[in-house]
Design a protein around this motif. Structure first.
Motif, PDB file in Angstrom:
ATOM      1  N   ARG A 139       0.840  -1.220   0.000  1.00 35.65           N
ATOM      2  CA  ARG A 139       0.000   0.000   0.000  1.00 35.65           C
ATOM      3  C   ARG A 139       0.863   1.253   0.000  1.00 35.65           C
ATOM      4  NH1 ARG A 139      -5.407   0.099   3.300  1.00 35.65           N
ATOM      5  NH2 ARG A 139      -4.897   2.236   2.851  1.00 35.65           N
ATOM      6  N   ALA A 140       1.907   1.258   0.821  1.00 35.88           N
ATOM      7  CA  ALA A 140       2.807   2.412   0.881  1.00 35.88           C
ATOM      8  C   ALA A 140       3.537   2.603  -0.452  1.00 35.88           C
ATOM      9  CB  ALA A 140       3.807   2.250   2.025  1.00 35.88           C
ATOM     10  N   ASN A 141       3.968   1.506  -1.069  1.00 36.56           N
ATOM     11  CA  ASN A 141       4.664   1.590  -2.357  1.00 36.56           C
ATOM     12  C   ASN A 141       3.754   2.165  -3.438  1.00 36.56           C
ATOM     13  OD1 ASN A 141       6.912   0.458  -1.164  1.00 36.56           O
ATOM     14  ND2 ASN A 141       6.623  -1.563  -2.061  1.00 36.56           N
ATOM     15  N   VAL A 142       2.506   1.729  -3.456  1.00 36.28           N
ATOM     16  CA  VAL A 142       1.553   2.241  -4.443  1.00 36.28           C
ATOM     17  C   VAL A 142       1.314   3.736  -4.220  1.00 36.28           C
ATOM     18  CG1 VAL A 142      -0.843   2.115  -5.243  1.00 36.28           C
ATOM     19  CG2 VAL A 142       0.459   0.008  -4.862  1.00 36.28           C
ATOM     20  N   LYS A 143       1.128   4.121  -2.965  1.00 37.18           N
ATOM     21  CA  LYS A 143       0.923   5.545  -2.658  1.00 37.18           C
ATOM     22  C   LYS A 143       2.135   6.377  -3.080  1.00 37.18           C
ATOM     23  CE  LYS A 143      -2.330   4.933   1.133  1.00 37.18           C
ATOM     24  NZ  LYS A 143      -2.586   5.125   2.569  1.00 37.18           N
ATOM     25  N   THR A 144       3.328   5.845  -2.871  1.00 37.31           N
ATOM     26  CA  THR A 144       4.541   6.545  -3.275  1.00 37.31           C
ATOM     27  C   THR A 144       4.597   6.706  -4.785  1.00 37.31           C
ATOM     28  OG1 THR A 144       5.779   5.799  -1.338  1.00 37.31           O
ATOM     29  CG2 THR A 144       7.082   6.456  -3.262  1.00 37.31           C
ATOM     30  N   PHE A 145       4.275   5.637  -5.518  1.00 34.63           N
ATOM     31  CA  PHE A 145       4.262   5.717  -6.977  1.00 34.63           C
ATOM     32  C   PHE A 145       3.290   6.801  -7.441  1.00 34.63           C
ATOM     33  CE2 PHE A 145       3.008   4.832 -11.272  1.00 34.63           C
ATOM     34  CZ  PHE A 145       4.166   4.384 -11.889  1.00 34.63           C
ATOM     35  N   VAL A 146       2.080   6.780  -6.902  1.00 34.42           N
ATOM     36  CA  VAL A 146       1.057   7.760  -7.294  1.00 34.42           C
ATOM     37  C   VAL A 146       1.535   9.184  -6.999  1.00 34.42           C
ATOM     38  CG1 VAL A 146      -1.273   8.590  -6.788  1.00 34.42           C
ATOM     39  CG2 VAL A 146      -0.863   6.138  -7.104  1.00 34.42           C
ATOM     40  N   LYS A 147       2.114   9.384  -5.819  1.00 31.32           N
ATOM     41  CA  LYS A 147       2.594  10.713  -5.427  1.00 31.32           C
ATOM     42  C   LYS A 147       3.733  11.169  -6.345  1.00 31.32           C
ATOM     43  CE  LYS A 147       4.500  13.309  -1.587  1.00 31.32           C
ATOM     44  NZ  LYS A 147       5.238  13.259  -0.355  1.00 31.32           N
ATOM     45  N   LEU A 148       4.697  10.292  -6.591  1.00 27.37           N
ATOM     46  CA  LEU A 148       5.818  10.640  -7.471  1.00 27.37           C
ATOM     47  C   LEU A 148       5.333  10.933  -8.885  1.00 27.37           C
ATOM     48  CD1 LEU A 148       8.522   8.077  -6.313  1.00 27.37           C
ATOM     49  CD2 LEU A 148       8.641  10.575  -6.105  1.00 27.37           C
ATOM     50  N   ASN A 149       4.410  10.138  -9.366  1.00 31.28           N
ATOM     51  CA  ASN A 149       3.873  10.330 -10.712  1.00 31.28           C
ATOM     52  C   ASN A 149       3.243  11.715 -10.840  1.00 31.28           C
ATOM     53  OD1 ASN A 149       3.282   9.270 -13.377  1.00 31.28           O
ATOM     54  ND2 ASN A 149       1.162   9.117 -12.719  1.00 31.28           N
ATOM     55  N   GLU A 150       2.530  12.117  -9.798  1.00 34.68           N
ATOM     56  CA  GLU A 150       1.902  13.446  -9.793  1.00 34.68           C
ATOM     57  C   GLU A 150       2.960  14.545  -9.715  1.00 34.68           C
ATOM     58  OE1 GLU A 150      -0.615  15.696  -6.485  1.00 34.68           O
ATOM     59  OE2 GLU A 150      -1.712  14.015  -7.377  1.00 34.68           O
ATOM     60  N   GLU A 151       3.922  14.392  -8.794  1.00 39.17           N
ATOM     61  CA  GLU A 151       4.963  15.401  -8.613  1.00 39.17           C
ATOM     62  C   GLU A 151       5.852  15.560  -9.842  1.00 39.17           C
ATOM     63  OE1 GLU A 151       5.530  14.774  -3.787  1.00 39.17           O
ATOM     64  OE2 GLU A 151       7.130  14.158  -5.156  1.00 39.17           O
ATOM     65  N   MET A 152       6.121  14.453 -10.528  1.00 38.07           N
ATOM     66  CA  MET A 152       7.020  14.461 -11.671  1.00 38.07           C
ATOM     67  C   MET A 152       6.293  14.797 -12.976  1.00 38.07           C
ATOM     68  SD  MET A 152       9.217  11.061 -10.642  1.00 38.07           S
ATOM     69  CE  MET A 152      10.175  11.038 -12.150  1.00 38.07           C
ATOM     70  N   GLY A 153       4.985  14.973 -12.898  1.00 37.36           N
ATOM     71  CA  GLY A 153       4.224  15.261 -14.115  1.00 37.36           C
ATOM     72  C   GLY A 153       4.119  14.064 -15.029  1.00 37.36           C
ATOM     73  N   GLY A 154       4.252  12.885 -14.457  1.00 37.94           N
ATOM     74  CA  GLY A 154       4.184  11.654 -15.246  1.00 37.94           C
ATOM     75  C   GLY A 154       2.779  11.402 -15.770  1.00 37.94           C
ATOM     76  N   GLN A 155       2.722  10.623 -16.821  1.00 42.78           N
ATOM     77  CA  GLN A 155       1.442  10.278 -17.442  1.00 42.78           C
ATOM     78  C   GLN A 155       1.080   8.816 -17.184  1.00 42.78           C
ATOM     79  OE1 GLN A 155      -0.418  12.715 -18.969  1.00 42.78           O
ATOM     80  NE2 GLN A 155       1.176  13.997 -18.096  1.00 42.78           N
ATOM     81  N   SER A 156       1.783   8.157 -16.285  1.00 40.99           N
ATOM     82  CA  SER A 156       1.541   6.750 -16.016  1.00 40.99           C
ATOM     83  C   SER A 156       0.219   6.541 -15.293  1.00 40.99           C
ATOM     84  CB  SER A 156       2.668   6.161 -15.147  1.00 40.99           C
ATOM     85  OG  SER A 156       3.917   6.336 -15.768  1.00 40.99           O
ATOM     86  N   ASP A 157      -0.491   5.505 -15.688  1.00 42.60           N
ATOM     87  CA  ASP A 157      -1.705   5.091 -14.984  1.00 42.60           C
ATOM     88  C   ASP A 157      -1.326   3.930 -14.086  1.00 42.60           C
ATOM     89  OD1 ASP A 157      -3.486   6.877 -16.163  1.00 42.60           O
ATOM     90  OD2 ASP A 157      -3.905   5.523 -17.825  1.00 42.60           O
ATOM     91  N   ILE A 158      -1.916   3.906 -12.904  1.00 41.96           N
ATOM     92  CA  ILE A 158      -1.705   2.774 -12.018  1.00 41.96           C
ATOM     93  C   ILE A 158      -3.058   2.134 -11.777  1.00 41.96           C
ATOM     94  CG2 ILE A 158      -1.861   4.071  -9.861  1.00 41.96           C
ATOM     95  CD1 ILE A 158       0.542   2.210  -8.952  1.00 41.96           C
ATOM     96  N   HIS A 159      -3.121   0.830 -11.913  1.00 42.90           N
ATOM     97  CA  HIS A 159      -4.366   0.076 -11.756  1.00 42.90           C
ATOM     98  C   HIS A 159      -4.191  -0.935 -10.644  1.00 42.90           C
ATOM     99  CE1 HIS A 159      -5.949   1.010 -15.989  1.00 42.90           C
ATOM    100  NE2 HIS A 159      -4.848   1.717 -15.821  1.00 42.90           N
ATOM    101  N   LEU A 160      -5.146  -0.972  -9.758  1.00 49.00           N
ATOM    102  CA  LEU A 160      -5.118  -1.943  -8.662  1.00 49.00           C
ATOM    103  C   LEU A 160      -6.083  -3.065  -8.946  1.00 49.00           C
ATOM    104  CD1 LEU A 160      -5.110   0.543  -5.684  1.00 49.00           C
ATOM    105  CD2 LEU A 160      -3.177  -0.601  -6.709  1.00 49.00           C
TER     106      LEU A 160
END
Length: 160
Positions: A139-160
């Motif tokens: 859960r923490a890893n997923v939250k980190t990915f989502v936060k980094l993606n937002e901060e870095m302006g990434g266009q990656s989608d994450i699906h659970l």
């Protein structure tokens, strides 16, 4: 070699790493795999497969299989090669090794979709189905990915 007109390859599913850090009861990894399947896909073989498939209309590469792709330290290099060919790259991971560093690298390379494969709605059911108790870490890893993606302006989608 001429391209056969009736062959169309839209998506390739490639396994970067034959081993996994989980032993989920519903997966072939649970009983272990033969030693030959535990190898990592060599980068030169990977690039040849991609390059050969491009002539048949390849538009998506999925990095998954019974192995855990994040166990291959070169995963971002593979994603970067796919993206350099202007094709979509997706991957499946159990999320337990999705550190901030690998998340950052995957976002930088432009991975399009990252799917987290987990079964279990709480710690107990997760531990049963995923073979280990890393519910909070994932859960923490997923939250980190989502936060980094937002901060870095990434266009990656994450699906659970």
């Amino acid at each position: 070699m001429p391209v056969a007109e009736n062959i169309l390859i839209k998506q390739l599913d490639l396994e970067l790493n034959g081993g996994c850090n989980h032993k989920c009861p519903m997966c072939p990894q649970a009983d272990g795999r033969e030693k030959d399947f535990l190898k990592k896909l060599p980068f030169d073989v990977f690039t040849k497969i991609i390059d050969d498939a491009l002539q048949y209309g390849l538009d998506t590469v999925s990095l998954h299989g019974s192995g855990e792709p994040t166990l291959n330290r070169d995963m971002p290099k593979f994603v970067q090669y796919v993206k350099s060919k202007d094709i979509k790259c997706i991957s499946f991971t159990n999320g337990s090794k999705l550190t901030a560093d690998i998340s950052r690298e995957l976002i930088e390379t432009g991975i399009d979709v990252l799917r987290i494969s987990s079964i279990g709605y709480d710690r107990s059911s997760y531990a049963h189905w995923m073979s280990m108790d890393v519910f909070d870490e994932v859960r923490a890893n997923v939250k980190t990915f989502v936060k980094l993606n937002e901060e870095m302006g990434g266009q990656s989608d994450i699906h659970l």
